[in-house]
Design a protein around this motif. Structure first.
Motif, PDB file in Angstrom:
ATOM      1  N   MET A   1       0.845  -1.176   0.000  1.00 12.57           N
ATOM      2  CA  MET A   1       0.000   0.000   0.000  1.00 12.57           C
ATOM      3  C   MET A   1       0.892   1.241   0.000  1.00 12.57           C
ATOM      4  N   LYS A   2       0.643   2.107  -0.958  1.00 12.91           N
ATOM      5  CA  LYS A   2       1.439   3.319  -1.069  1.00 12.91           C
ATOM      6  C   LYS A   2       0.728   4.465  -0.349  1.00 12.91           C
ATOM      7  N   LEU A   3       1.432   5.098   0.603  1.00  9.87           N
ATOM      8  CA  LEU A   3       0.861   6.210   1.347  1.00  9.87           C
ATOM      9  C   LEU A   3       0.929   7.487   0.519  1.00  9.87           C
ATOM     10  N   PRO A   4      -0.023   8.383   0.722  1.00 12.83           N
ATOM     11  CA  PRO A   4       0.029   9.647  -0.015  1.00 12.83           C
ATOM     12  C   PRO A   4       1.238  10.478   0.425  1.00 12.83           C
ATOM     13  N   GLN A   5       1.804  11.203  -0.515  1.00 10.47           N
ATOM     14  CA  GLN A   5       2.976  12.020  -0.241  1.00 10.47           C
ATOM     15  C   GLN A   5       2.563  13.463   0.025  1.00 10.47           C
ATOM     16  N   LEU A   6       3.173  14.062   1.039  1.00  6.83           N
ATOM     17  CA  LEU A   6       2.964  15.469   1.351  1.00  6.83           C
ATOM     18  C   LEU A   6       3.970  16.274   0.529  1.00  6.83           C
ATOM     19  N   PRO A   7       3.499  17.279  -0.219  1.00  2.00           N
ATOM     20  CA  PRO A   7       4.459  18.090  -0.992  1.00  2.00           C
ATOM     21  C   PRO A   7       5.518  18.717  -0.084  1.00  2.00           C
ATOM     22  N   GLN A   8       6.738  18.842  -0.604  1.00  2.69           N
ATOM     23  CA  GLN A   8       7.868  19.357   0.166  1.00  2.69           C
ATOM     24  C   GLN A   8       7.565  20.728   0.759  1.00  2.69           C
ATOM     25  N   ASP A   9       6.919  21.603  -0.008  1.00  2.11           N
ATOM     26  CA  ASP A   9       6.609  22.950   0.471  1.00  2.11           C
ATOM     27  C   ASP A   9       5.692  22.905   1.687  1.00  2.11           C
ATOM     28  N   LYS A  10       4.676  22.069   1.651  1.00  2.00           N
ATOM     29  CA  LYS A  10       3.739  21.983   2.785  1.00  2.00           C
ATOM     30  C   LYS A  10       4.423  21.363   4.001  1.00  2.00           C
ATOM     31  N   ALA A  11       5.289  20.394   3.771  1.00  3.54           N
ATOM     32  CA  ALA A  11       6.040  19.791   4.884  1.00  3.54           C
ATOM     33  C   ALA A  11       6.942  20.832   5.537  1.00  3.54           C
ATOM     34  N   ASN A  12       7.580  21.675   4.725  1.00  3.20           N
ATOM     35  CA  ASN A  12       8.420  22.742   5.281  1.00  3.20           C
ATOM     36  C   ASN A  12       7.592  23.713   6.113  1.00  3.20           C
ATOM     37  N   HIS A  13       6.429  24.108   5.606  1.00  6.57           N
ATOM     38  CA  HIS A  13       5.564  25.014   6.356  1.00  6.57           C
ATOM     39  C   HIS A  13       5.159  24.390   7.692  1.00  6.57           C
ATOM     40  N   PHE A  14       4.815  23.112   7.677  1.00  6.11           N
ATOM     41  CA  PHE A  14       4.415  22.404   8.889  1.00  6.11           C
ATOM     42  C   PHE A  14       5.548  22.421   9.922  1.00  6.11           C
ATOM     43  N   ILE A  15       6.748  22.096   9.469  1.00  8.50           N
ATOM     44  CA  ILE A  15       7.899  22.033  10.373  1.00  8.50           C
ATOM     45  C   ILE A  15       8.237  23.422  10.923  1.00  8.50           C
ATOM     46  N   TYR A  16       8.202  24.434  10.060  1.00  9.64           N
ATOM     47  CA  TYR A  16       8.482  25.792  10.537  1.00  9.64           C
ATOM     48  C   TYR A  16       7.427  26.257  11.534  1.00  9.64           C
ATOM     49  N   GLY A  17       6.180  25.909  11.298  1.00 10.88           N
ATOM     50  CA  GLY A  17       5.133  26.255  12.256  1.00 10.88           C
ATOM     51  C   GLY A  17       5.379  25.612  13.608  1.00 10.88           C
ATOM     52  N   ALA A  18       5.792  24.344  13.593  1.00 10.32           N
ATOM     53  CA  ALA A  18       6.094  23.647  14.847  1.00 10.32           C
ATOM     54  C   ALA A  18       7.287  24.284  15.557  1.00 10.32           C
ATOM     55  N   LEU A  19       8.326  24.626  14.801  1.00  9.06           N
ATOM     56  CA  LEU A  19       9.514  25.234  15.410  1.00  9.06           C
ATOM     57  C   LEU A  19       9.222  26.624  15.968  1.00  9.06           C
ATOM     58  N   ILE A  20       8.470  27.418  15.227  1.00  8.00           N
ATOM     59  CA  ILE A  20       8.107  28.751  15.716  1.00  8.00           C
ATOM     60  C   ILE A  20       7.304  28.619  17.000  1.00  8.00           C
ATOM     61  N   TYR A  21       6.365  27.683  17.014  1.00  6.64           N
ATOM     62  CA  TYR A  21       5.565  27.487  18.228  1.00  6.64           C
ATOM     63  C   TYR A  21       6.457  27.083  19.403  1.00  6.64           C
ATOM     64  N   LEU A  22       7.362  26.146  19.181  1.00  8.50           N
ATOM     65  CA  LEU A  22       8.244  25.700  20.266  1.00  8.50           C
ATOM     66  C   LEU A  22       9.073  26.847  20.820  1.00  8.50           C
ATOM     67  N   LEU A  23       9.612  27.670  19.947  1.00 11.50           N
ATOM     68  CA  LEU A  23      10.415  28.807  20.413  1.00 11.50           C
ATOM     69  C   LEU A  23       9.552  29.809  21.175  1.00 11.50           C
ATOM     70  N   ALA A  24       8.379  30.114  20.645  1.00 14.12           N
ATOM     71  CA  ALA A  24       7.501  31.074  21.321  1.00 14.12           C
ATOM     72  C   ALA A  24       7.025  30.531  22.662  1.00 14.12           C
ATOM     73  N   SER A  25       6.788  29.220  22.739  1.00 16.82           N
ATOM     74  CA  SER A  25       6.263  28.644  23.975  1.00 16.82           C
ATOM     75  C   SER A  25       7.312  28.575  25.085  1.00 16.82           C
ATOM     76  N   LEU A  26       8.578  28.802  24.748  1.00 16.63           N
ATOM     77  CA  LEU A  26       9.596  28.892  25.786  1.00 16.63           C
ATOM     78  C   LEU A  26       9.415  30.147  26.622  1.00 16.63           C
ATOM     79  N   ILE A  27       8.800  31.169  26.025  1.00 19.66           N
ATOM     80  CA  ILE A  27       8.625  32.459  26.688  1.00 19.66           C
ATOM     81  C   ILE A  27       7.174  32.713  27.068  1.00 19.66           C
ATOM     82  N   LEU A  28       6.254  32.295  26.204  1.00 18.36           N
ATOM     83  CA  LEU A  28       4.842  32.641  26.357  1.00 18.36           C
ATOM     84  C   LEU A  28       3.982  31.422  26.686  1.00 18.36           C
ATOM     85  N   GLU A  29       2.749  31.702  27.032  1.00 19.15           N
ATOM     86  CA  GLU A  29       1.749  30.657  27.236  1.00 19.15           C
ATOM     87  C   GLU A  29       1.344  30.062  25.879  1.00 19.15           C
ATOM     88  N   PRO A  30       0.621  28.934  25.885  1.00 16.99           N
ATOM     89  CA  PRO A  30       0.273  28.270  24.625  1.00 16.99           C
ATOM     90  C   PRO A  30      -0.523  29.126  23.629  1.00 16.99           C
TER      91      PRO A  30
END
Length: 77
Positions: A1-30
C-alpha cells in the motif's frame, strides 16, 4: 500500500510552524504562542502576495497545523 505524499513545500511550512511554536512557547503561554505562529504565517503569505500575487491559504494552514500539533501534544501531556 502506497501512502500519499505530502508536498515538500507543505512539509516545510508544517515544520516551521512547529519550530516557531516551540520557540515562542519557551517564553509565552500556549495561546499567545499559537497566535504568533498564525501571525507569522499570515505575514509570510501576505509578503508572497507582493511577489507572486496570490495568498497561499494551504501554506497558511500547513504552518498553523504545525504549531497546533505541538500545542495539542503539550496539552495532552
Amino acid at each position: 500500500m502506497k501512502l500519499p505524499q505530502l508536498p515538500q513545500d507543505k512539509a516545510n511550512h508544517f515544520i516551521y510552524g512547529a519550530l516557531i511554536y516551540l520557540l515562542a512557547s519557551l517564553i509565552l503561554e500556549p495561546w499567545p504562542s499559537i497566535f504568533i505562529v498564525m501571525s507569522l504565517a499570515f505575514f509570510k503569505e501576505f509578503y508572497d502576495v507582493q511577489k507572486r500575487s496570490d495568498f497561499g491559504i494551504l501554506d497558511f494552514i500547513a504552518t498553523t497545523l504545525g504549531g497546533l500539533t505541538i500545542l495539542i501534544s503539550q496539552t495532552i501531556n
